[in-house]
Design an enzyme around this catalytic site. Structure first.
Site, PDB file in Angstrom:
ATOM      1  N   ASP A   1      -9.086 -18.287 -26.906  1.00  0.00           N
ATOM      2  CA  ASP A   1      -7.834 -18.936 -26.560  1.00  0.00           C
ATOM      3  C   ASP A   1      -6.732 -17.878 -26.482  1.00  0.00           C
ATOM      4  O   ASP A   1      -6.601 -17.060 -27.388  1.00  0.00           O
ATOM      5  CB  ASP A   1      -7.479 -19.968 -27.636  1.00  0.00           C
ATOM      6  CG  ASP A   1      -7.079 -21.297 -27.036  1.00  0.00           C
ATOM      7  OD1 ASP A   1      -6.081 -21.317 -26.295  1.00  0.00           O
ATOM      8  OD2 ASP A   1      -7.764 -22.297 -27.288  1.00  0.00           O
TER       9      ASP A   1
ATOM     10  N   ASP B   1      -3.589 -21.040 -22.852  1.00  0.00           N
ATOM     11  CA  ASP B   1      -2.786 -22.173 -23.314  1.00  0.00           C
ATOM     12  C   ASP B   1      -1.511 -22.344 -22.483  1.00  0.00           C
ATOM     13  O   ASP B   1      -0.788 -21.372 -22.239  1.00  0.00           O
ATOM     14  CB  ASP B   1      -2.415 -21.930 -24.785  1.00  0.00           C
ATOM     15  CG  ASP B   1      -1.863 -23.155 -25.468  1.00  0.00           C
ATOM     16  OD1 ASP B   1      -2.556 -24.185 -25.463  1.00  0.00           O
ATOM     17  OD2 ASP B   1      -0.746 -23.085 -26.006  1.00  0.00           O
TER      18      ASP B   1
ATOM     19  N   GLU C   1      -4.784 -23.596 -18.800  1.00  0.00           N
ATOM     20  CA  GLU C   1      -4.415 -24.972 -19.119  1.00  0.00           C
ATOM     21  C   GLU C   1      -3.090 -25.268 -18.426  1.00  0.00           C
ATOM     22  O   GLU C   1      -2.062 -24.699 -18.752  1.00  0.00           O
ATOM     23  CB  GLU C   1      -4.269 -25.164 -20.630  1.00  0.00           C
ATOM     24  CG  GLU C   1      -4.110 -26.633 -20.986  1.00  0.00           C
ATOM     25  CD  GLU C   1      -3.287 -26.887 -22.236  1.00  0.00           C
ATOM     26  OE1 GLU C   1      -3.408 -27.973 -22.806  1.00  0.00           O
ATOM     27  OE2 GLU C   1      -2.491 -26.015 -22.626  1.00  0.00           O
TER      28      GLU C   1
ATOM     29  N   HIS D   1      -9.773 -30.603 -27.926  1.00  0.00           N
ATOM     30  CA  HIS D   1      -9.141 -30.826 -29.238  1.00  0.00           C
ATOM     31  C   HIS D   1      -7.831 -31.600 -29.127  1.00  0.00           C
ATOM     32  O   HIS D   1      -7.235 -31.925 -30.147  1.00  0.00           O
ATOM     33  CB  HIS D   1      -8.901 -29.476 -29.901  1.00  0.00           C
ATOM     34  CG  HIS D   1      -7.951 -28.634 -29.104  1.00  0.00           C
ATOM     35  ND1 HIS D   1      -8.298 -28.118 -27.866  1.00  0.00           N
ATOM     36  CD2 HIS D   1      -6.671 -28.259 -29.322  1.00  0.00           C
ATOM     37  CE1 HIS D   1      -7.248 -27.471 -27.376  1.00  0.00           C
ATOM     38  NE2 HIS D   1      -6.253 -27.527 -28.230  1.00  0.00           N
ATOM     39  N   ASP D   2      -7.348 -31.856 -27.912  1.00  0.00           N
ATOM     40  CA  ASP D   2      -6.099 -32.611 -27.714  1.00  0.00           C
ATOM     41  C   ASP D   2      -6.351 -34.040 -27.242  1.00  0.00           C
ATOM     42  O   ASP D   2      -5.412 -34.828 -27.139  1.00  0.00           O
ATOM     43  CB  ASP D   2      -5.223 -31.939 -26.641  1.00  0.00           C
ATOM     44  CG  ASP D   2      -4.678 -30.593 -27.058  1.00  0.00           C
ATOM     45  OD1 ASP D   2      -4.521 -30.363 -28.276  1.00  0.00           O
ATOM     46  OD2 ASP D   2      -4.401 -29.771 -26.163  1.00  0.00           O
TER      47      ASP D   2
HETATM   48  O1  TEU Z   1      -1.630 -28.085 -25.302  1.00  0.00           O
HETATM   49  C1  TEU Z   1      -0.607 -28.211 -24.373  1.00  0.00           C
HETATM   50  C2  TEU Z   1      -0.353 -29.558 -23.971  1.00  0.00           C
HETATM   51  O2  TEU Z   1      -0.091 -29.845 -22.840  1.00  0.00           O
HETATM   52  C3  TEU Z   1      -0.376 -30.526 -25.102  1.00  0.00           C
HETATM   53  O3  TEU Z   1       0.911 -30.718 -25.515  1.00  0.00           O
HETATM   54  C4  TEU Z   1      -0.979 -31.763 -24.703  1.00  0.00           C
HETATM   55  O4  TEU Z   1      -0.247 -32.362 -23.694  1.00  0.00           O
HETATM   56  C5  TEU Z   1      -0.975 -32.647 -25.885  1.00  0.00           C
HETATM   57  O5  TEU Z   1      -1.544 -31.964 -26.964  1.00  0.00           O
HETATM   58  C6  TEU Z   1      -1.792 -33.856 -25.598  1.00  0.00           C
HETATM   59  O6  TEU Z   1      -1.685 -34.658 -26.698  1.00  0.00           O
HETATM   60  C7  TEU Z   1      -1.857 -26.824 -25.808  1.00  0.00           C
HETATM   61  C8  TEU Z   1      -2.921 -26.887 -26.876  1.00  0.00           C
HETATM   62  O7  TEU Z   1      -4.135 -27.314 -26.319  1.00  0.00           O
HETATM   63  C9  TEU Z   1      -2.437 -27.763 -27.985  1.00  0.00           C
HETATM   64  O8  TEU Z   1      -3.422 -27.951 -28.969  1.00  0.00           O
HETATM   65  C10 TEU Z   1      -1.205 -27.124 -28.568  1.00  0.00           C
HETATM   66  O9  TEU Z   1      -0.663 -27.960 -29.538  1.00  0.00           O
HETATM   67  C11 TEU Z   1      -0.161 -26.829 -27.497  1.00  0.00           C
HETATM   68  O10 TEU Z   1      -0.703 -26.232 -26.339  1.00  0.00           O
HETATM   69  C12 TEU Z   1       0.848 -25.856 -28.018  1.00  0.00           C
HETATM   70  O11 TEU Z   1       0.292 -24.588 -28.130  1.00  0.00           O
END
Ligand code: TEU
Ligand code: CA
Length: 549
Positions: free
Chosen positions: A97, A198, A248, A321-322
């Protein structure tokens, strides 16, 4: 950049919840090394490792305080080197990442930047004077509230698009970019195979969105210099190594993807677009419990599959994970038979499309959402902040309504420990896990599924083999059938030599196929044993068919 990424199948490891090797309740790098044979047996050939760097513990490792150090809870740099060596020995590559839109406020850069208005590091972050005594403008954090945080010492505000402990870097500063490129080269020289980047669509924020003018919330994504910076990164770093990269980019469209993921290799190998995981979102972001309307989902995939064909490369994912667990979201997890069947159906639907598939740990077992009762159980800064804002501050939702949304969409769902066995703590740890294990681990676990030919795990194994064996999955054109149908997702892949038909009943009722989806051929895989009826699909039935000439 080679093009091995087209044949990659990626397994995403969230290390904190994967396997605890030293018994402190937190997953770690040695735990990942212990489980490499499991990932290998599944058939994945790339691992995406969520952040393992030193961090300040606010946002699951996305608040990095030292890019060149391993967080002590995950182990040591030696543990990392050993993991990389062992993975490579099994033919598995590792992508890391890359979190460079922001750093932790504990990062040395930020500490220096904050301490002194005159240091060159001041410009590494986005500092603005107050506007009429208050915040510079109406920019909002994705994790609720203003995106500006006041620093009492200098009276200025710094920008944080996520938690206030995650300060946004100023990518318009040349030294910031060079600092990031140095760090990337450092990891690539170690032998890693690429990066998942990210929120990479947020790095080149348009200057007007950052003005201290009292203006409204504006879009900070895909500013005019976005592709300029990525091409620079490609020239100075990526093109000098044999990497695979995935950006992303929640703001990406089919049009912008043609730049980001262009097959000419000038930027990234591929991106994560968000449109298919946004089809069940209300106008107000994700906090709703709306059901899926299938034609909308099909329309999104159709657009991406046909829109990028021959121009750029897709990524394919349901989970990370999101995101909440897909079987609880677009499938049916109310009883065991439907859970198993719909997890397979969703796997088939995604894995036969064109692009590189990503499997998030536990997805291959059909792991489900977590039955969270109250907000006190949440460990996720996003859910906690949203609850405070929507329930306690603005009174837009009752606690019950918000909890229903968090149970359906919250990120904790993805982050409960991996379910290895039916034993206490699901075999994840010998002590108290940092996060509760889903009580259904007694039924849903790896030990029960590996080697069981009817399991979700075995089905995913077969999907990966089919992808390796049939070039039509890699190269074929995508053609959507029955676009308006509210139950069936059916498509054809065609590379001029072979035609593959994929049919998926998303509903838990019988469904009828139209004539164009009834073609005969050899069934490669399905999720029912008994004979089928040609025109009819049973609840959540799926079949993958190689069509007769
Ligand atoms: O996620 C970015 C992002 O777009 C998230 O805010 C997403 O929309 C949200 O988590 C959905 O619920 C990345 C990472 O994958 C995330 O885990 C981090 O919290 C975020 O960036 C900040 O680094
Ligand atoms: Ca541990």
């Amino acid at each position: 950049m080679g093009d091995w990424f087209k044949r990659a199948v990626v397994y995403q490891v969230y290390p904190k919840s994967f396997m605890d090797a030293n018994g402190d309740g937190i997953g770690d790098l040695r735990g990942v090394t212990e489980k490499l044979d499991y990932i290998h047996e599944l058939g994945a050939n790339v691992i995406w490792l969520n952040p393992i760097y030193k961090n300040s513990g606010v946002d699951g490792g996305y608040d990095i305080s030292d890019y060149r150090a391993i967080a002590p809870e995950f182990g040591t740099m030696e543990d990392f080197d050993e993991l990389l060596r062992q993975a490579h020995a099994r033919g598995i590559r590792i992508i890391m990442d890359l979190v460079v839109n922001h750093t932790s406020t504990e990062h040395a850069w930020f500490k220096e930047s904050r301490a002194n208005k005159d240091t060159p590091k001041r410009d590494f972050y986005v500092w603005r004077p107050p506007f009429e005594g208050g915040v510079p403008n109406g920019e909002r954090s994705i994790f609720s509230g203003s995106a500006w945080e006041k620093d009492e010492a200098t009276g200025e505000y710094y920008l944080h698009m996520f938690a206030k402990e995650q300060a946004d870097l100023n990518w318009h500063n040349e030294q910031v970019r060079q600092g990031v490129y140095d760090m990337m080269r450092w990891w690539l020289d170690k032998g890693i195979d690429g990066f998942r980047m990210d929120v990479i669509d947020m790095i080149a924020k348009p200057e007007e969105a950052l003005a201290s003018d009292g203006g409204p919330h504006r879009n900070v994504s895909t500013g005019p210099k976005e592709h300029l910076y990525l091409r620079e990164m490609n020239r100075e770093v990526l093109s000098r190594y044999d990497t695979m990269t995935v950006g992303e980019t929640s703001s990406a469209t089919v049009e912008s993807a043609a730049d980001y993921a262009n097959l000419d290799g000038s930027e990234l190998s591929m991106i994560f677009q968000f449109q298919h995981v946004s089809v069940d979102e209300a106008p107000k972001y994700k906090w709703c419990t709306d059901p899926l309307h299938l034609p909308k989902l099909k329309c999104v995939f159709d657009k991406w599959e046909t829109g990028l064909y021959g121009k750029a490369w897709n990524s394919l994912y349901w989970n990370n994970h999101d995101q909440p667990r897909i079987v609880s979201r677009f499938g049916c997890d109310s009883d065991e038979a439907s859970r198993v069947r719909s997890a397979k159906m969703l796997g088939a639907c995604l894995h036969m499309m064109q692009g590189t598939p990503y499997i998030y740990q536990g997805e291959e077992l059909g792991m489900t959402n977590y039955p969270m009762k109250s907000i006190d159980e949440s460990l996720d800064v996003e859910s906690i902040n949203a609850y405070h804002e929507l329930v306690e501050e603005k009174h837009e939702m009752t606690p019950e309504q918000m909890m229903a949304c968090i149970r359906r969409k919250g990120r904790d769902n993805a982050r409960t420990p991996m379910q290895w066995t039916a034993e206490k703590n699901a075999g994840f740890t010998h002590s108290k896990p940092w996060m509760p294990v889903n009580p259904n681990h007694t039924v849903i676990n790896a030990q029960a599924q590996v080697g069981d030919l009817d399991s979700v795990f075995s089905f995913y194994q077969k999907l990966i083999r089919i992808r390796q064996e049939y070039d039509v999955v890699i190269d074929g054109r995508f053609e959507l059938l029955m676009p308006e149908d509210e139950q069936v997702f059916a498509y054809i892949r065609d590379d001029g030599k072979q035609r593959m038909l994929v049919i998926c009943n998303f509903s838990d009722r019988d469904a009828v196929l139209t004539a164009d989806a009834q073609m005969e051929g050899q069934i490669l895989i399905g999720n029912y044993h008994e004979e089928r009826e040609k025109q009819k699909l049973r609840p959540t039935e799926t079949r993958i068919v190689i069509l007769k000439e």
